[in-house]
Design a protein around this motif. Structure first.
Motif, mmCIF file in Angstrom:
data_model
loop_
_atom_site.group_PDB
_atom_site.id
_atom_site.type_symbol
_atom_site.label_atom_id
_atom_site.label_comp_id
_atom_site.label_asym_id
_atom_site.label_seq_id
_atom_site.Cartn_x
_atom_site.Cartn_y
_atom_site.Cartn_z
ATOM 1 N N ALA A 1 0.975 -1.074 -0.547
ATOM 2 C CA ALA A 1 -0.183 -0.082 0.046
ATOM 3 C C ALA A 1 0.399 1.499 -0.457
ATOM 4 O O ALA A 1 0.932 2.172 -0.827
ATOM 5 N N LEU A 2 2.100 1.027 0.755
ATOM 6 C CA LEU A 2 2.726 2.293 1.174
ATOM 7 C C LEU A 2 3.700 2.697 -0.455
ATOM 8 O O LEU A 2 3.977 3.956 -0.915
ATOM 9 N N SER A 3 3.814 1.749 -1.374
ATOM 10 C CA SER A 3 4.758 2.137 -2.510
ATOM 11 C C SER A 3 3.809 1.957 -3.931
ATOM 12 O O SER A 3 4.153 2.799 -4.666
ATOM 13 N N THR A 4 1.870 1.890 -3.479
ATOM 14 C CA THR A 4 1.326 2.246 -4.263
ATOM 15 C C THR A 4 0.217 3.109 -4.074
ATOM 16 O O THR A 4 -0.020 4.426 -5.335
ATOM 17 N N ARG A 5 0.191 3.411 -2.850
ATOM 18 C CA ARG A 5 -0.967 4.524 -2.529
ATOM 19 C C ARG A 5 -0.875 5.758 -2.948
ATOM 20 O O ARG A 5 -0.326 6.329 -2.642
ATOM 21 N N PRO A 6 -1.527 6.621 -3.705
ATOM 22 C CA PRO A 6 -1.235 8.015 -4.664
ATOM 23 C C PRO A 6 -0.711 8.636 -3.906
ATOM 24 O O PRO A 6 -0.284 9.663 -3.815
ATOM 25 N N ASP A 7 -2.252 9.578 -2.416
ATOM 26 C CA ASP A 7 -1.892 10.200 -1.299
ATOM 27 C C ASP A 7 -0.794 9.719 -0.769
ATOM 28 O O ASP A 7 -0.493 10.790 -0.716
ATOM 29 N N TYR A 8 -0.776 8.353 -0.467
ATOM 30 C CA TYR A 8 0.677 8.580 0.619
ATOM 31 C C TYR A 8 2.279 9.200 -0.904
ATOM 32 O O TYR A 8 3.149 9.627 0.059
ATOM 33 N N LEU A 9 2.152 8.477 -1.545
ATOM 34 C CA LEU A 9 2.970 9.385 -2.323
ATOM 35 C C LEU A 9 2.901 10.592 -2.566
ATOM 36 O O LEU A 9 4.107 11.603 -3.248
ATOM 37 N N THR A 10 2.350 11.490 -3.498
ATOM 38 C CA THR A 10 1.978 12.822 -2.779
ATOM 39 C C THR A 10 2.567 13.232 -1.514
ATOM 40 O O THR A 10 2.933 14.657 -1.865
#
Length: 356
Positions: free
Chosen positions: A170-179
């Motif tokens: 999830a941490l590698s794919t979630r766009p909001d976390y990557l934002t």
């Protein structure tokens, strides 16, 4: 008297060699900001997909419940005709007729409510899709089965048995976390930009000049009489900026600290949402298993009470109770199917892997 014409032309260039990494950090900051915007757009798309699925599943669910309500009313009406005929022949009392009439009335109310729920679900979906709500639409999906197989449950359980792996995914794919991660990188670059005011600036320059004096009509012929080539380096060292550099550095440090805390908070949020999605999925699976067992029992109970009533060994009240219990179990099972589908979609949304 004499007339002397003077003409000159030159070309020059200047390049900053070092400015305390301000230019490179500005480029990095702008790049991270652009990347964060792309991730924000991606998460918005995923949110739209997830919400569309919810509305879509709600339409399919209410449609099946509407069919159940229609079948129930049809069965109750047929049963009422049978009771009336039995009462006319003297084999049943008027009490049975009144009981069945009451049951038909209740089923009619349930049918009206089911129709209203179905139309409302369709209106919500159509409005969310920005379509004309006054249009006529047929929404069907034969690919969604009314039953969930044990193989489906086993597959999902095997894919979701390791929470740590899911959290890393999830941490590698979630766009909001990557934002949030890109925002932190941009804020970190902002600190370098602010601190560049303490460092010297080194600039390289070069110029080439042509000039000439002429008494001739065509003075361009003597333009190349004088040629000048110059180059050099200049160093600028800031001594005092009225504490503006200090202020900018402090602001940049605070912004980076806030971005760092936001990133940590987003990481915790991702883990909590993922945990909740897994719990909802597990609960949906258990709910479906329980509803399936209840439906099987109520189906057998209805058949037994129907046979008893047919041979005169059971009462109409027992039959009506069995019918209501069966309808309730069937409704619970239909709701459980779409509860599982929504929970599975929510898990994909929490992982950041939901697709159109």
């Amino acid at each position: 008297s004499s007339n002397v014409r003077s003409l000159s032309t030159s070309v020059s260039t200047q390049m900053t060699i070092f400015d305390g990494f301000s230019n490179t950090s500005s480029l990095s900051q702008a790049t991270q900001t652009a990347i964060g915007s792309e991730y924000t757009l991606g998460r918005t798309r995923q949110t739209v997909v997830n919400q569309t699925r919810r509305f879509y599943y709600d339409v399919l669910r209410t449609e099946k419940l509407l069919k159940v309500a229609e079948a129930t009313l049809q069965y109750s009406s047929q049963q009422l005709d049978r009771v009336k005929e039995t009462a006319r022949l003297g084999s049943a009392s008027l009490v049975n007729v009144y009981q069945q009439q009451s049951q038909v009335g209740q089923d009619e109310v349930r049918l009206v409510q089911a129709q209203n729920d179905y139309e409302l679900a369709k209106a919500n979906l159509i409005a969310y899709l920005a379509l004309d709500v006054r249009g006529t639409y047929t929404i069907q999906d034969p690919s969604i089965a009314g039953e969930i197989s044990d193989e489906e449950f086993s597959k999902v359980r095997s894919e979701t048995n390791d929470f740590r792996v899911l959290a890393e995914r999830a941490l590698s794919t979630r766009p909001d976390y990557l934002t949030s991660k890109a925002t932190f990188e941009a804020a970190d670059a902002g600190v370098t930009i602010a601190r560049s005011g303490y460092l010297p600036t080194v600039t390289a320059n070069a110029s080439y000049r042509l000039s000439g004096n002429s008494r001739l009509v065509n003075e361009f012929d003597d333009l190349k009489n004088n040629k000048t080539l110059s180059w050099g380096l200049s160093v600028s060292l800031p001594l005092f900026s009225g504490f503006r550099t200090n202020e900018a550095s402090e602001r940049a440090l605070v912004a980076r600290k806030n971005a760092e805390e936001t990133l940590r908070d987003k990481e915790r949020t991702v883990q909590v949402e993922l945990q909740n999605a897994l719990l909802q999925l597990q609960a949906a699976e258990k709910t479906y298993d329980a509803s399936l067992k209840s439906l099987q029992y109520q189906d057998q109970n209805l058949k037994v009470n129907q046979e008893k009533y047919n041979v005169g060994a059971g009462t109409l009240l027992d039959l009506l109770l069995a019918q209501n219990n069966y309808n309730s179990a069937l409704t619970t099972k239909i709701n459980a199917v779409y509860q599982y589908l929504n929970a599975k979609s929510q898990l994909e949304f929490s992982l950041g892997t939901i697709q159109q």
